[in-house]
Enzyme design. Structure first.
Site, PDB file in Angstrom:
ATOM      1  N   ILE B  16      -8.431 -86.471  -9.339  1.00 37.95           N
ATOM      2  CA  ILE B  16      -9.720 -85.801  -9.549  1.00 37.95           C
ATOM      3  C   ILE B  16     -10.224 -85.254  -8.221  1.00 37.95           C
ATOM      4  O   ILE B  16     -10.683 -84.118  -8.124  1.00 37.95           O
ATOM      5  CB  ILE B  16     -10.757 -86.755 -10.185  1.00 37.95           C
ATOM      6  CG1 ILE B  16     -10.292 -87.182 -11.583  1.00 37.95           C
ATOM      7  CG2 ILE B  16     -12.129 -86.090 -10.271  1.00 37.95           C
ATOM      8  CD1 ILE B  16     -11.190 -88.218 -12.245  1.00 37.95           C
ATOM      9  N   GLY B  17     -10.102 -86.074  -7.181  1.00 33.34           N
ATOM     10  CA  GLY B  17     -10.501 -85.628  -5.843  1.00 33.34           C
ATOM     11  C   GLY B  17      -9.794 -84.349  -5.439  1.00 33.34           C
ATOM     12  O   GLY B  17     -10.405 -83.420  -4.908  1.00 33.34           O
ATOM     13  N   ARG B  94      -8.030 -98.793 -15.023  1.00 33.96           N
ATOM     14  CA  ARG B  94      -7.686 -99.900 -15.906  1.00 33.96           C
ATOM     15  C   ARG B  94      -6.164-100.052 -15.941  1.00 33.96           C
ATOM     16  O   ARG B  94      -5.445 -99.096 -16.215  1.00 33.96           O
ATOM     17  CB  ARG B  94      -8.214 -99.609 -17.323  1.00 33.96           C
ATOM     18  CG  ARG B  94      -8.128-100.802 -18.258  1.00 33.96           C
ATOM     19  CD  ARG B  94      -8.422-100.410 -19.687  1.00 33.96           C
ATOM     20  NE  ARG B  94      -9.799 -99.962 -19.850  1.00 33.96           N
ATOM     21  CZ  ARG B  94     -10.633-100.448 -20.782  1.00 33.96           C
ATOM     22  NH1 ARG B  94     -10.227-101.383 -21.605  1.00 33.96           N
ATOM     23  NH2 ARG B  94     -11.842 -99.973 -20.890  1.00 33.96           N
ATOM     24  N   GLN B 114     -20.364 -99.934  -1.781  1.00 30.85           N
ATOM     25  CA  GLN B 114     -20.809 -98.562  -1.529  1.00 30.85           C
ATOM     26  C   GLN B 114     -22.324 -98.424  -1.694  1.00 30.85           C
ATOM     27  O   GLN B 114     -22.979 -97.702  -0.934  1.00 30.85           O
ATOM     28  CB  GLN B 114     -20.055 -97.579  -2.440  1.00 30.85           C
ATOM     29  CG  GLN B 114     -18.564 -97.539  -2.061  1.00 30.85           C
ATOM     30  CD  GLN B 114     -17.738 -96.572  -2.873  1.00 30.85           C
ATOM     31  OE1 GLN B 114     -18.267 -95.822  -3.687  1.00 30.85           O
ATOM     32  NE2 GLN B 114     -16.428 -96.586  -2.667  1.00 30.85           N
ATOM     33  N   GLY B 132     -16.186 -92.347 -11.145  1.00 26.53           N
ATOM     34  CA  GLY B 132     -15.233 -93.444 -11.393  1.00 26.53           C
ATOM     35  C   GLY B 132     -15.726 -94.359 -12.501  1.00 26.53           C
ATOM     36  O   GLY B 132     -16.897 -94.764 -12.516  1.00 26.53           O
ATOM     37  N   ASN B 133     -14.850 -94.679 -13.429  1.00 25.88           N
ATOM     38  CA  ASN B 133     -15.238 -95.466 -14.602  1.00 25.88           C
ATOM     39  C   ASN B 133     -15.153 -96.966 -14.384  1.00 25.88           C
ATOM     40  O   ASN B 133     -14.359 -97.414 -13.582  1.00 25.88           O
ATOM     41  CB  ASN B 133     -14.352 -95.065 -15.783  1.00 25.88           C
ATOM     42  CG  ASN B 133     -14.776 -93.714 -16.300  1.00 25.88           C
ATOM     43  OD1 ASN B 133     -15.968 -93.438 -16.422  1.00 25.88           O
ATOM     44  ND2 ASN B 133     -13.798 -92.863 -16.574  1.00 25.88           N
ATOM     45  N   ASP B 161     -18.038 -85.106 -21.344  1.00 30.93           N
ATOM     46  CA  ASP B 161     -18.234 -85.303 -22.783  1.00 30.93           C
ATOM     47  C   ASP B 161     -19.045 -84.145 -23.366  1.00 30.93           C
ATOM     48  O   ASP B 161     -18.750 -83.622 -24.442  1.00 30.93           O
ATOM     49  CB  ASP B 161     -18.950 -86.638 -23.028  1.00 30.93           C
ATOM     50  CG  ASP B 161     -18.263 -87.773 -22.280  1.00 30.93           C
ATOM     51  OD1 ASP B 161     -17.055 -87.971 -22.485  1.00 30.93           O
ATOM     52  OD2 ASP B 161     -18.933 -88.442 -21.464  1.00 30.93           O
ATOM     53  N   ARG B 164     -16.848 -81.052 -23.474  1.00 31.62           N
ATOM     54  CA  ARG B 164     -15.876 -81.187 -24.566  1.00 31.62           C
ATOM     55  C   ARG B 164     -16.543 -80.900 -25.907  1.00 31.62           C
ATOM     56  O   ARG B 164     -15.985 -80.204 -26.767  1.00 31.62           O
ATOM     57  CB  ARG B 164     -15.293 -82.602 -24.560  1.00 31.62           C
ATOM     58  CG  ARG B 164     -14.309 -82.852 -23.425  1.00 31.62           C
ATOM     59  CD  ARG B 164     -14.000 -84.332 -23.253  1.00 31.62           C
ATOM     60  NE  ARG B 164     -12.867 -84.544 -22.360  1.00 31.62           N
ATOM     61  CZ  ARG B 164     -12.522 -85.719 -21.846  1.00 31.62           C
ATOM     62  NH1 ARG B 164     -13.242 -86.814 -22.128  1.00 31.62           N
ATOM     63  NH2 ARG B 164     -11.474 -85.836 -21.052  1.00 31.62           N
ATOM     64  N   HIS B 189     -20.529 -93.316 -21.328  1.00 31.75           N
ATOM     65  CA  HIS B 189     -19.235 -92.642 -21.296  1.00 31.75           C
ATOM     66  C   HIS B 189     -18.176 -93.660 -21.703  1.00 31.75           C
ATOM     67  O   HIS B 189     -17.526 -94.294 -20.867  1.00 31.75           O
ATOM     68  CB  HIS B 189     -18.949 -92.096 -19.889  1.00 31.75           C
ATOM     69  CG  HIS B 189     -17.591 -91.471 -19.777  1.00 31.75           C
ATOM     70  ND1 HIS B 189     -17.244 -90.323 -20.444  1.00 31.75           N
ATOM     71  CD2 HIS B 189     -16.484 -91.830 -19.081  1.00 31.75           C
ATOM     72  CE1 HIS B 189     -15.990 -90.003 -20.156  1.00 31.75           C
ATOM     73  NE2 HIS B 189     -15.511 -90.897 -19.340  1.00 31.75           N
TER      74      HIS B 189
END
Lengths: 327, 327
Positions: B16-17, B94, B114, B132-133, B161, B164, B189
């Protein structure tokens, strides 16, 4: 609302494609008011088709207002039909122990087919950028196979070399990249490329007046020319986002103009600076009104002439191989 | 020329970064006239440091005029010092057989550290987006650990979301995505998210008046909620470019405004619509003047209340776990 443009991207399932497509759809190439009909050329195998589907799902998931339609096909003639712009990113990468000659032959098949398809079905004013390597010669091949298209419209990407040179110079002189003007990387996107600082200015000052010749020869030139390998060493993958960014810069400037600034584009030579006509060669160009012009009238030093000459040799060798293949 | 902003991105070596950084530096988030001091937070191990170096080399190779400076560090306090905006992308993914509770605990360590660093060293007006999830709860954790920062400034990403849902609806109704207004995805999310079309319009027409209830329940809602898995299935990798795009949309609108349109942002609840205060919850928001407001005054149906309620349950369970961890 403007009429949508048809934009083709090949190699859409690859890493450069993945860094490129989303920025095209965000309006970074053609402007924030230009809708796009995007077509992706996929290879006709399950892995490629599945990967392209995944990319298309993610493009959908961005809800880009400028993405008027999105399609893919493995048929080049269908893909290029009526196309206004093509990013030819997909190419056969060099595998271990492959010589440059083998690489050229493997890619010739791809670019002969795509050149013929462009000839047959695209908009006659199509703008083509070849990113897939060896990009200069791949662009030459595609152009030769598309006699109905203006040869000028087949270009290859040396903007990544140009951008790399800008930053190396900016870091050396501790200036901003946009203070640097009149820089060019002549020739071939390969080891012989010639990053030329003879005309380059930082603000009003000529770089040549204070140039550290040892730094130029031992550090600057090899850093620019071998940057691709250094990126692979660091990342474990070849340059993708920076290559995509250079493709964006190249086509954006070609379409929207370079604000009277020099940019490096590899374009079919018109004989300028003694480069044999037809070789797709990195020149200093200025873009305006949707067209480019090779910067004329430079008085070249012997060093510059030699830098250009070594690239002519390299590209003529490649041309000889592909002329035999095309027949 | 504007004064540079300091922008922090964590997880810069991840996928993603890699899709996000180049678009930030091209001016897609903060505008084409806003220079940036970019800081990347890397993990203190050889693989991460090497990968971040590779990304930084590629950022250099783009010669972005807006990139005023580029740095990396593994020290969060140094990284967030004086930061104006932070994209918290890095998180522990995960692994197989990991329960959501384990995932929350693994990530809590990251976001506690953080949050404390932000509290200690960042600009007090910092805008934080957690990607981040589990992003809602990670944002909650960071906020709790940064009592000196306005809680409003810790947000989480539900824009993917939202985007989408926009495209799924546009494809169903054969309209352009920008004809759709007043759509929201309430809540978390995660699987419970509630994409809500009760207020949604296409042009002047209310979607609810012609909604196919079976399509909504059996197709639309699960497609939006399970899209992440579908992308993994198609690509063999999780969403990266579309997630980065949503992060860009989220922060760009927050900073530059949403043109009076609803966008979905997960923000700390102020009690609106019965959502317990402090839960980081997806709400319809309108952004203006560098701030967001939760859309007020909606008359909710029983169905909407139930959709919101199931997300409150999910997020309160997560809050309970992390409140124990934070103490």
């Amino acid at each position: 609302m403007k009429k949508p443009m048809k934009v083709v991207v090949t190699g859409a399932a690859g890493q450069i494609g993945y860094s490129l497509l989303f920025r095209i759809c965000a309006g970074e190439v053609f402007g924030k008011d230009q809708p796009i009909n995007l077509w992706l050329l996929e290879r006709n195998n399950e892995t490629s088709i599945k990967a392209v589907r995944g990319v298309m799902m993610e493009l959908d998931d961005c809800a880009f207002p400028l993405l008027a339609s999105l399609n893919s096909t493995s048929d080049p003639v269908e893909c290029f039909e009526g196309a206004d712009v093509a990013f030819l990113v997909g190419a056969r990468p060099r595998s271990k122990d492959m010589q440059r000659k083998d690489l050229i032959e493997a890619n010739a098949r791809i670019f002969i087919e795509q050149g013929k398809a462009i000839d047959q079905s695209s908009n006659k004013n199509i703008k083509v950028l070849v990113v897939g390597n060896p990009c200069n010669t791949n662009a030459y091949i595609a152009r030769r196979c598309a006699p109905s298209i203006n040869p000028r419209n087949f270009t290859a990407m040396m903007r990544l070399d140009h951008n790399r040179a800008l930053t190396q110079l900016a870091q050396k002189y501790d200036c901003a990249v946009d203070e640097i003007t009149d820089l060019v990387v002549w020739g071939n996107h390969g080891n012989t490329m010639y990053p030329d600082l003879n005309q380059t200015k930082i603000g009003e000052k000529k770089v040549a007046d204070t140039l550290d010749a040892t730094w130029y020869t031992d550090n600057f030139t090899p850093t620019v020319a071998k940057r691709g390998s250094a990126i692979i060493e660091a990342r474990g993958h070849s340059s993708a986002a920076s290559a995509a960014n250079a493709a964006i810069d190249h086509v954006r400037d070609w379409v929207l103009g370079s604000n009277d600034q020099w940019v490096t584009m590899a374009v079919p030579s018109d004989g300028s600076y003694g480069v044999p006509e037809g070789l797709v060669f990195g020149f200093p160009c200025i873009c305006k009104d949707g067209d480019y012009q090779i910067v004329q009238g430079l008085q070249l030093t012997e060093e510059q002439k030699a830098g250009i000459a070594r690239n002519i040799v390299a590209l003529e060798e490649e041309r000889k191989i592909v002329d035999e293949l095309i027949g």
